[in-house]
Structure formats: structure tokens, C-alpha cells
Scaffold this motif. Structure first.
Motif, short mmCIF file in Angstrom:
data_model
loop_
_atom_site.label_atom_id
_atom_site.label_comp_id
_atom_site.label_asym_id
_atom_site.label_seq_id
_atom_site.Cartn_x
_atom_site.Cartn_y
_atom_site.Cartn_z
N GLY A 49 -40.95 24.64 92.67
CA GLY A 49 -40.09 25.99 91.92
C GLY A 49 -39.18 25.33 91.17
N ALA A 50 -37.52 26.32 89.73
CA ALA A 50 -37.03 26.09 90.19
C ALA A 50 -35.75 25.96 90.35
CB ALA A 50 -36.63 27.08 88.09
N LYS A 51 -34.91 25.28 90.28
CA LYS A 51 -33.55 24.69 91.14
C LYS A 51 -32.31 25.76 90.96
CE LYS A 51 -29.89 21.19 92.01
NZ LYS A 51 -29.23 19.83 91.69
N HIS A 52 -32.58 25.82 89.46
CA HIS A 52 -31.24 26.70 89.09
C HIS A 52 -31.60 28.56 88.62
CE1 HIS A 52 -29.27 23.15 87.99
NE2 HIS A 52 -30.28 23.55 87.58
N ARG A 53 -31.31 28.81 89.82
CA ARG A 53 -30.68 30.34 90.27
C ARG A 53 -29.53 31.34 89.70
NH1 ARG A 53 -35.55 32.01 88.54
NH2 ARG A 53 -35.10 30.24 86.96
N HIS A 54 -29.83 32.46 89.56
CA HIS A 54 -28.84 33.69 89.58
C HIS A 54 -28.55 34.10 91.31
CE1 HIS A 54 -28.60 32.34 85.13
NE2 HIS A 54 -30.05 32.97 85.51
N ARG A 55 -27.36 35.23 90.86
CA ARG A 55 -26.69 35.98 92.01
C ARG A 55 -26.98 34.77 93.26
NH1 ARG A 55 -28.89 38.35 87.58
NH2 ARG A 55 -30.75 37.83 88.92
N GLY A 56 -27.76 35.57 94.31
CA GLY A 56 -27.76 35.38 95.57
C GLY A 56 -29.07 34.13 95.44
N GLY A 57 -29.95 33.84 94.21
CA GLY A 57 -30.05 32.77 94.18
C GLY A 57 -29.32 31.41 94.08
N LEU A 58 -28.18 31.60 93.79
CA LEU A 58 -27.62 30.02 94.47
C LEU A 58 -27.58 28.93 94.74
CD1 LEU A 58 -23.96 31.80 92.49
CD2 LEU A 58 -25.33 30.40 91.41
N VAL A 59 -27.62 29.77 96.00
CA VAL A 59 -28.02 28.95 97.62
C VAL A 59 -28.91 28.10 97.48
CG1 VAL A 59 -30.09 31.17 98.78
CG2 VAL A 59 -28.88 29.12 100.26
N ARG A 60 -30.31 28.58 96.52
CA ARG A 60 -31.23 27.92 95.84
C ARG A 60 -30.92 26.07 96.30
NH1 ARG A 60 -36.10 29.15 92.66
NH2 ARG A 60 -36.02 30.67 94.18
N GLU A 61 -29.56 26.30 94.86
CA GLU A 61 -28.70 25.31 94.30
C GLU A 61 -28.22 24.21 95.10
OE1 GLU A 61 -27.25 25.47 90.63
OE2 GLU A 61 -27.75 26.59 90.15
N LYS A 62 -28.07 24.89 96.40
CA LYS A 62 -26.89 23.96 97.60
C LYS A 62 -27.86 23.55 97.81
CE LYS A 62 -23.14 27.52 97.22
NZ LYS A 62 -22.33 28.54 97.87
N LEU A 63 -29.07 24.07 98.62
CA LEU A 63 -30.05 23.58 99.72
C LEU A 63 -30.43 22.61 98.93
CD1 LEU A 63 -31.69 26.94 100.92
CD2 LEU A 63 -30.87 24.47 102.12
#
Length: 470
Positions: free
Chosen positions: A281-295
Motif C-alpha cells: 500500500g501507500a507508505k505516506h498517509r495523513h492523521r492517524g495513518g502516520l503510524v504507517r510510516e513509522k511501522l
């Protein structure tokens, strides 16, 4: 003492007799109780009566005609629809048309399958939990057949620049306004204040401009993420533009599944899985999706872990099928909203979901126990170095096999497709559409209570929205 005993006995007896007389008189002269069948639901009822509001075709099936009449869609993922367009002849526009295959749109196709079931001739609806009635006064709920997702996506294809604006060029807004005006003028809406109306709002941007006006209704949504967002570009940071969380609640609304994009893998076809954890999926998301980048940064270089940047277009879909079917666990972190269709693709692929999304709401809870086939991880734990992989490695082969066997049992309830042209035809009894109506059925006592409470309010009195009740 003994001479007084009869007197005491007589006194107590007299008091008991008077008490009995009082209660007898009270209960025999009080107003008769309400007819329980009018205000509560019989536990043995095996259907819900649905009235389909009469709307012009321009608000549903004609939107499909407009979509397929486009010369092309240049957005990513639209290649498959552009190929389908080549096979459709002008005379096909009057026939039952398929819902778009573009993953961006297809994942929100619940509106198409639910209406298709309701329009199926009654003699073919033997397996459907929803029974259509043709007098709204006989109905439990009123279904509003607006293809809100398709309306929004059409506007994003044709003129994305005006999507957030209440202008004439924004045809999606014009359709939203037309719909709300029609619905609110109806006798059915005036009778209930809209509390027994059902809208399908699976796309987070669907009916963006009028959400506050339909908030009393039952909303079928994939999660509550789109209802908390403040769009700074549209609002200039004005708090008055916030979509207030009091407009949605688990008390009245129903969480429905995304439409899965990957085909089902049957448990008998399952093979050895060599990858521990998979995500695409996309690495860069917004708001609560910032956890995705860190993971992503924590996991990208770990052995037996695959983190792929990509989108489920034609090429990406084949990669996702292979990745999910050869992995033991599939990562499901929050994105722009708490959930995504990725979860349901994992279930169809028998890849154990690892859900890292503290605010997630899931479809059919109470009917399905997700803990029997999913791993739930707090965001704070998942972001600790080495914690997540160590936790996943602690599951034995026996536990993982048990997860997959449980997952295989619930795969059918997340399926919308009934394989009939236009979605009109008999549905599988254990599929998504029936489960949605069963969840709406569970809301009926609360809906009836809300309607009755509204009726007794004196004119001019309004009760403020108080809380986000879960």
C-alpha cells in the motif's frame, strides 16, 4: 402477653387485606399497557420490511450510464474500466450495467448490491433477509437508493477542482441537494424525522456537503473516520465546518465491509507460507495513518517481512494475491481512515490480519468475533523496536492453523457479489447484504424509541447533540 396475641394478629391481617385491596385497585384501574409488539421487536422475526423510496434514476442507475459513457478515466486503477468501455455498445446503456472495476470505486460498491437485492422480484428473494414492501407505513425502515459513492467519484473524474465547493459546476453537490430536498419533502421523512431512513455512505467523501442534514438517519458506513475530519482547505480552519462526531454512533449506524478486491482462497487450497508479515500500500498517509510510516521504517529491512509500495491496479493486484497467499500475517495499519479494504482482502486470502488501529470499528461485531482469526496490537506496542515481530513469532503453527480455519468460516459473510447482471437476482443467504440487514434489524428498537421520543417534544423544543455514544 397471650391475651394480646389475637388482637395483634387481627391488626396485621387487616393491614395485609388493606394493602392487597390497594394494589388490586391500582393495577385494575391503571391505563392498559402499551402493545409491546408495536414498540419492540419479536426475537423470532426472521426478516426486515423495507420500503424503497421512489427516486429518479438520475440518482442511481443513470449514474452508471454516465460513468460508462465517459471516454476514459485517467486516474490510477482505471485501466480495467477503460477496457470494459470498449466492449459496451451505445445500445447497452439501457441494459443493466456492471459496477466499476476500478479498485478506488469498487471497494465501496455496497450501494449497488443492496439496491439490486431490493429490486429482485419477491419470488426470487427467498434467501433475502430484507422483504420489500410498497407502503412506507408498513415498513420497518425506508431505504434511500442514492449511489452516493458513484456520484462523488464521477465528479472527481470530471471536475475534481470544484468537489468541495457548493457551485453549479459541482454536479455531485447538485445531486446531493436534489436528494435531500426530495427526501425531506416526503411524508415518510416527516413522519419519523428521518430516523428510520437508511443511507449508504461507504466512501468517506460521499454526501460530504449534506451529512449534517441526514445525521438522524441510519448510515451504512465502512468506519467513522471520514466523520471526524476537518478539511482545512475548505474551512479555512473554521470550527463551524467540522463534521461533528455526534452525527454518527454505533447506537444507530451500521459498519459495513468494504468490497474485497482479491479472489477467495479456499482452505483446501492453502499452501505453505514462507513470509512472516506482508503489507502492500501507500507508505505516506495523513492523521492517524502516520503510524504507517513509522511501522514501515521499523519493518522494511527485517527478514521474512515484505513491505511494498503500490496500488491494486492490474499489476498490483497480482502482486497482492501472491503476497497475501504466501504470508502468514498481513499488516493492517490505520490509513487516512481507521480501516481499509486491505483487511477483507487478507480474510479472503486466509492471511491472518494484524490490526494496528486503535480506533477501528468492524462490520458485524456481535455476529463475528474477530479475535478468533485476527491479531490486535496497540499502536504503542507496535511502534516499540522489535516488539511486533517477536510477538508474531510467538504464535505456534497450531494457533495459526486455527486462525485460518476460523477465517475460512467467515469468508462468505464479507462477499457482496451475487453474480447476477446489474446485481439484481438472488443473493447468497450468508453474504454481506443479509448480514447488513440483520444489523439494521438489531437497531429497530432504538429507532422506534427515538421516533416516539421526538413525537412527544413540545413544538419549538430541540434537544442538543450530547455525546459520541458507543
Amino acid at each position: 402477653m397471650s391475651p394480646k396475641t389475637p388482637s395483634l394478629f387481627l391488626t396485621v391481617s387487616l393491614l395485609c387485606l388493606l394493602s392487597f385491596s390497594f394494589f388490586y385497585h391500582h393495577y385494575t384501574t391503571a391505563p392498559p399497557p402499551l402493545n409491546i409488539s408495536q414498540t419492540t421487536l419479536a426475537g423470532t422475526q426472521n426478516s426486515i420490511k423495507v420500503y424503497v423510496l421512489d427516486l429518479p434514476r438520475s440518482l442511481n442507475y443513470d449514474l452508471l450510464r454516465k460513468y460508462w459513457a465517459l471516454s476514459s478515466d485517467t486516474r490510477i486503477g482505471s485501466e480495467v474500466d477503460n477496457e470494459i468501455r470498449k466492449t459496451l455498445l451505445p445500445r447497452d446503456s439501457d441494459k443493466l450495467l456492471p459496477y466499476p472495476e476500478n479498485p478506488v470505486i469498487k471497494q465501496y460498491s455496497a450501494e449497488y448490491w443492496i439496491l439490486g437485492d431490493l429490486l429482485t422480484p419477491e419470488e426470487l428473494k427467498k434467501e433475502s433477509f430484507a422483504k420489500r414492501v410498497f407502503d412506507f407505513r408498513e415498513a420497518d425502515v425506508i431505504f434511500v437508493p442514492f449511489f452516493a459513492t458513484l456520484s462523488a467519484e464521477l465528479q472527481l473524474v470530471i471536475n475534481k477542482g470544484v468537489f468541495r465547493k457548493k457551485v453549479e459546476e459541482n454536479k455531485d453537490y447538485q445531486r446531493q441537494r436534489m436528494l435531500v430536498d426530495l427526501v425531506k419533502k416526503s411524508e415518510a421523512w416527516r413522519r419519523s424525522g428521518g430516523r428510520d431512513h437508511v443511507f449508504v455512505l461507504t466512501d468517506p467523501v460521499a454526501m460530504w456537503h449534506v451529512k449534517d442534514e441526514i445525521a438522524p438517519a441510519v448510515l451504512l458506513v465502512v468506519d467513522f473516520g471520514g466523520w471526524y475530519r476537518l478539511d482545512s482547505k475548505a474551512s479555512n480552519d473554521s470550527a463551524s465546518e467540522i463534521i461533528h462526531h455526534t452525527q454518527v454512533s454505533l447506537l444507530k449506524d451500521v459498519i459495513v465491509p468494504y468490497t474485497h478486491l482479491l479472489p477467495r482462497l479456499h482452505i483446501s487450497e492453502n499452501q505453505k507460507r514462507h513470509t512472516l508479515l506482508y503489507f502492500k500500500g501507500a507508505k505516506h498517509r495523513h492523521r492517524g495513518g502516520l503510524v504507517r510510516e513509522k511501522l514501515w521504517d521499523l519493518l522494511i529491512n527485517e527478514p521474512r517481512v515484505i513491505m511494498e509500495e503500490g496500488f491494486p491496479n492490474a499489476t498490483g493486484k497480482e502482486q497482492s494475491i501472491k503476497g497475501m497467499r504466501t504470508s502468514e500475517f498481513c499488516l493492517h495499519p490505520a490509513g487516512d481512515t481507521p480501516t481499509s479494504c486491505r483487511l477483507f482482502d487478507a480474510i479472503q486470502s486466509l492471511c491472518i490480519p494484524v490490526i494496528v488501529s486503535d480506533n477501528i470499528e468492524l462490520p458485524f461485531e456481535g455476529m463475528v468475533d474477530y479475535s478468533e482469526f485476527s491479531v490486535f496490537v496497540a499502536v504503542s506496542d507496535a511502534l516499540m523496536p522489535n516488539w511486533l515481530l517477536s510477538h508474531l513469532r510467538s504464535y505456534s503453527d497450531e494457533q495459526k492453523d486455527g486462525f485460518r480455519k476460523n477465517m475460512a468460516q467467515v469468508q462468505p459473510i464479507f462477499v457482496y457479489d451475487n453474480v447476477h447482471p446489474g446485481g439484481i437476482g438472488p443473493i447468497p443467504p450468508d453474504g454481506a447484504v443479509n448480514h447488513i440487514w440483520r444489523k439494521v434489524h438489531q437497531k429497530l428498537p432504538k429507532i422506534k424509541e427515538a421516533i416516539i421520543r421526538e413525537r412527544r417534544k413540545p413544538p419549538g423544543v430541540s434537544v442538543p447533540l450530547r455525546c459520541h455514544c458507543t
